[in-house]
Motif scaffolding. Structure first.
Motif, PDB file in Angstrom:
ATOM      1  N   LYS A   3      -4.183 -17.093  18.685  1.00 41.25           N
ATOM      2  CA  LYS A   3      -4.865 -17.381  19.928  1.00 41.25           C
ATOM      3  C   LYS A   3      -5.543 -18.052  19.933  1.00 41.25           C
ATOM      4  CE  LYS A   3      -4.630 -12.232  19.617  1.00 41.25           C
ATOM      5  NZ  LYS A   3      -5.177 -10.527  20.053  1.00 41.25           N
ATOM      6  N   ARG A   7      -4.868 -20.525  25.117  1.00 40.25           N
ATOM      7  CA  ARG A   7      -4.150 -19.594  25.822  1.00 40.25           C
ATOM      8  C   ARG A   7      -4.446 -18.605  27.342  1.00 40.25           C
ATOM      9  NH1 ARG A   7       0.885 -19.819  22.546  1.00 40.25           N
ATOM     10  NH2 ARG A   7       1.227 -17.445  23.778  1.00 40.25           N
ATOM     11  N   LEU A   8      -4.231 -17.927  27.705  1.00 33.97           N
ATOM     12  CA  LEU A   8      -4.004 -17.575  28.461  1.00 33.97           C
ATOM     13  C   LEU A   8      -3.754 -15.164  28.208  1.00 33.97           C
ATOM     14  CD1 LEU A   8      -0.672 -17.314  31.566  1.00 33.97           C
ATOM     15  CD2 LEU A   8      -3.101 -18.774  31.040  1.00 33.97           C
ATOM     16  N   SER A   9      -5.190 -15.214  28.525  1.00 33.07           N
ATOM     17  CA  SER A   9      -6.223 -13.704  28.301  1.00 33.07           C
ATOM     18  C   SER A   9      -6.051 -12.686  29.117  1.00 33.07           C
ATOM     19  CB  SER A   9      -7.693 -13.676  28.025  1.00 33.07           C
ATOM     20  OG  SER A   9      -8.060 -14.308  29.852  1.00 33.07           O
ATOM     21  N   ASP A  12      -7.219 -13.150  32.847  1.00 34.12           N
ATOM     22  CA  ASP A  12      -6.517 -14.526  33.645  1.00 34.12           C
ATOM     23  C   ASP A  12      -4.573 -13.917  34.206  1.00 34.12           C
ATOM     24  OD1 ASP A  12      -7.782 -16.092  32.262  1.00 34.12           O
ATOM     25  OD2 ASP A  12      -6.886 -16.773  30.195  1.00 34.12           O
ATOM     26  N   VAL A  13      -4.326 -13.173  32.930  1.00 36.56           N
ATOM     27  CA  VAL A  13      -2.474 -12.033  33.749  1.00 36.56           C
ATOM     28  C   VAL A  13      -3.423 -11.722  34.709  1.00 36.56           C
ATOM     29  CG1 VAL A  13      -1.319 -12.941  31.406  1.00 36.56           C
ATOM     30  CG2 VAL A  13      -2.449 -11.012  31.984  1.00 36.56           C
ATOM     31  N   THR A 211       0.238 -16.712  26.895  1.00 39.07           N
ATOM     32  CA  THR A 211      -0.307 -15.576  26.545  1.00 39.07           C
ATOM     33  C   THR A 211      -1.075 -15.289  25.397  1.00 39.07           C
ATOM     34  OG1 THR A 211       0.612 -14.547  28.587  1.00 39.07           O
ATOM     35  CG2 THR A 211      -1.164 -13.147  27.816  1.00 39.07           C
ATOM     36  N   ASP A 212      -2.563 -14.863  25.182  1.00 38.49           N
ATOM     37  CA  ASP A 212      -2.909 -14.425  23.335  1.00 38.49           C
ATOM     38  C   ASP A 212      -1.487 -12.964  22.969  1.00 38.49           C
ATOM     39  OD1 ASP A 212      -4.641 -15.934  23.005  1.00 38.49           O
ATOM     40  OD2 ASP A 212      -6.458 -15.306  24.055  1.00 38.49           O
ATOM     41  N   PRO A 214       0.587 -10.249  24.525  1.00 38.70           N
ATOM     42  CA  PRO A 214       1.647  -9.938  25.864  1.00 38.70           C
ATOM     43  C   PRO A 214       1.408  -8.411  26.087  1.00 38.70           C
ATOM     44  CG  PRO A 214       2.897 -11.192  24.232  1.00 38.70           C
ATOM     45  CD  PRO A 214       1.295 -11.127  23.631  1.00 38.70           C
ATOM     46  N   ASP A 217      -1.128  -6.881  26.745  1.00 44.23           N
ATOM     47  CA  ASP A 217      -2.079  -7.847  27.920  1.00 44.23           C
ATOM     48  C   ASP A 217      -0.884  -7.196  29.305  1.00 44.23           C
ATOM     49  OD1 ASP A 217      -4.391  -7.626  26.973  1.00 44.23           O
ATOM     50  OD2 ASP A 217      -3.928 -10.252  26.454  1.00 44.23           O
ATOM     51  N   LEU A 218       0.212  -7.313  29.100  1.00 46.58           N
ATOM     52  CA  LEU A 218       1.114  -7.735  30.491  1.00 46.58           C
ATOM     53  C   LEU A 218       1.100  -6.544  30.723  1.00 46.58           C
ATOM     54  CD1 LEU A 218       3.972 -10.596  28.920  1.00 46.58           C
ATOM     55  CD2 LEU A 218       2.031 -10.578  30.821  1.00 46.58           C
TER      56      LEU A 218
END
Length: 431
Positions: A3, A7-9, A12-13, A211-212, A214, A217-218
């Motif tokens: 992380k 990278r994307l938090s 962000d996503v 992504t930090d 996934p 978060d996804l």
């Protein structure tokens, strides 16, 4: 997975998905939806979002399962092999490029609200091309600068919509909600048109490899962005119908015209500016997401073009970004926004169908594979998503089906010309 700030938090996503959904559609479609279904047009957003939730849940499971860039392309490839995956991925990339160019080209209608000279063809092309080039450069220099731009523009586009709803509630005339099923009483086609403003949640998993977290978060980003946008859209449509009797006749700037009707000239300026911000945000999101389709494709196909290579300093797929930016700028000169809607819908729905089918296939072929998120009642949800995708496809004219066929033919022709046999044989994973 390492992380870090590059990278994307989750934010962000989530903003990437929400930004892709809240693009130009909500600023352009309220008038058309009101003409089709009258006050019931607000329900068209909620009903369409409810149907799309079955598909979003499939994206949530597969997005948490696969931690590489490409989303729909990756899911189709893993379930059906490289050829089907390539077809889905190339259509996804082409649609993203076409959509970005189309939204950039329609900025002229909103620029012209401020001064007629800003709506001229020369200014339109120059502004669209400059915006595409700017975001291409931003993403070239790193995924985080591109994500920050998306985050800021997402918040910026939501504020005017909130102001529109909160101020407009005081001016709503409830008599305008009768008859409730008004207009042309074509609620089915209104739901189909609502797909354009609501599509975009499938963009959130595209940069899964950057992504930090996934797995966590996804799923939240995919489903959350869809539901959040649907509620906002319904509220906007309720206010627009209840405050502006000429909504069904306003096809170019319906929200700007509605806001001007109860807030005065500054309301029209506010919503016209919001439309510009929203479309700019959409272009920013496409500039981040679309190249990831192309770089993922090139890792297995089109290898001789070296589009999957990362920049040694910025860590971005710089060749894919340059190619996508250049293609989008070229298309700005030729694209008609309104003719693209059904084509884009069909291409996106094809991805939805592939995703739902992929979940079914992978549940059978890889039952023991790690699934940080599992769709509840998957054997009901995924087939329902397939049926909904098929129903949405049936609403598209044969002309648009032919255009998608041409895009696919072009994609495989490019693959045949540049994907050398020796590079395919060198890749043991090639099917």
């Amino acid at each position: 997975m390492v992380k870090g700030p590059r990278r994307l938090s989750f934010l962000d996503v989530f903003c990437l998905g929400l930004n892709a959904i809240v693009g130009s559609g909500i600023f352009l479609f309220p008038g058309q939806l009101a003409a089709l279904a009258g006050p019931a047009s607000a329900l068209a957003f909620l009903a369409c979002a409810g149907l799309l939730c079955t598909i979003a849940l499939c994206y949530a499971e597969l997005g948490a399962m696969f931690h590489e860039n490409g989303a729909s392309y990756v899911y189709a490839r893993e379930a059906f092999g490289d050829s089907v995956g390539y077809a889905v991925g190339f259509v996804a990339w082409s649609t993203a490029v076409l959509s970005g160019a189309a939204v950039a080209s329609v900025l002229a209608a909103h620029l012209g609200y401020f001064h007629p000279a800003l709506g001229s063809e020369v200014v339109k092309k120059a502004a669209a091309s400059a915006g595409i080039a700017l975001f291409g450069l931003l993403n070239y220099r790193g995924v985080k600068p591109g994500a920050w731009a998306v985050d800021v523009l997402t918040v910026a586009k939501l504020i005017p919509l909130m102001i529109f709803v909160l101020c407009g509630l005081a001016f709503v005339d409830f008599e305008r909600y009768t008859p409730f099923y008004g207009g042309q009483a074509d609620f089915g086609y209104a739901m189909f048109l609502a797909l354009w403003p609501l599509q975009g949640f499938e963009v959130a998993p595209i940069p899964a490899g950057e992504t930090d977290d996934p797995q966590r978060d996804l799923p939240r980003a995919v489903v959350g962005s869809l539901l959040f946008a649907a509620v906002i859209y319904a509220a906007v449509q309720i206010v627009a119908v209840g405050t502006f009797p000429g909504l069904s006749l306003s096809l170019e700037r319906p929200l700007a015209d509605a806001a001007q009707s109860f807030m005065g000239p500054w309301g029209g300026v506010l919503m016209a500016g919001a439309g510009i911000i929203s479309m700019t945000g959409f272009i920013a999101g496409e500039s981040l997401g679309a190249p990831r389709y192309l770089s993922a494709l090139s890792a297995r196909s089109l290898r001789s073009l070296r589009l999957a290579e990362e920049h040694p300093e910025f860590g971005t797929p710089h060749r894919a970004i340059l190619t996508t930016t250049g293609a989008t700028m070229v298309l700005v000169a030729f694209l008609d926004f309104r003719h693209l809607i059904d084509l884009s819908n069909l291409a996106v729905v094809s991805q939805y169908m592939a995703c739902c089918l992929a979940l079914c296939v992978l549940r059978v072929r890889r039952p023991a594979a790690p699934r940080p998120y599992r769709v509840p009642c998957a054997w009901l949800v995924a087939p329902a998503g397939c049926l909904i995708s098929f129903w949405l496809m049936t609403r598209v004219r044969l002309e648009e089906l032919g255009w998608v066929g041409l895009v696919l033919a072009a994609g495989f022709m490019i693959k045949l010309l540049v994907d050398r046999p020796e590079s395919r044989h060198a890749d043991p994973s090639h099917a």
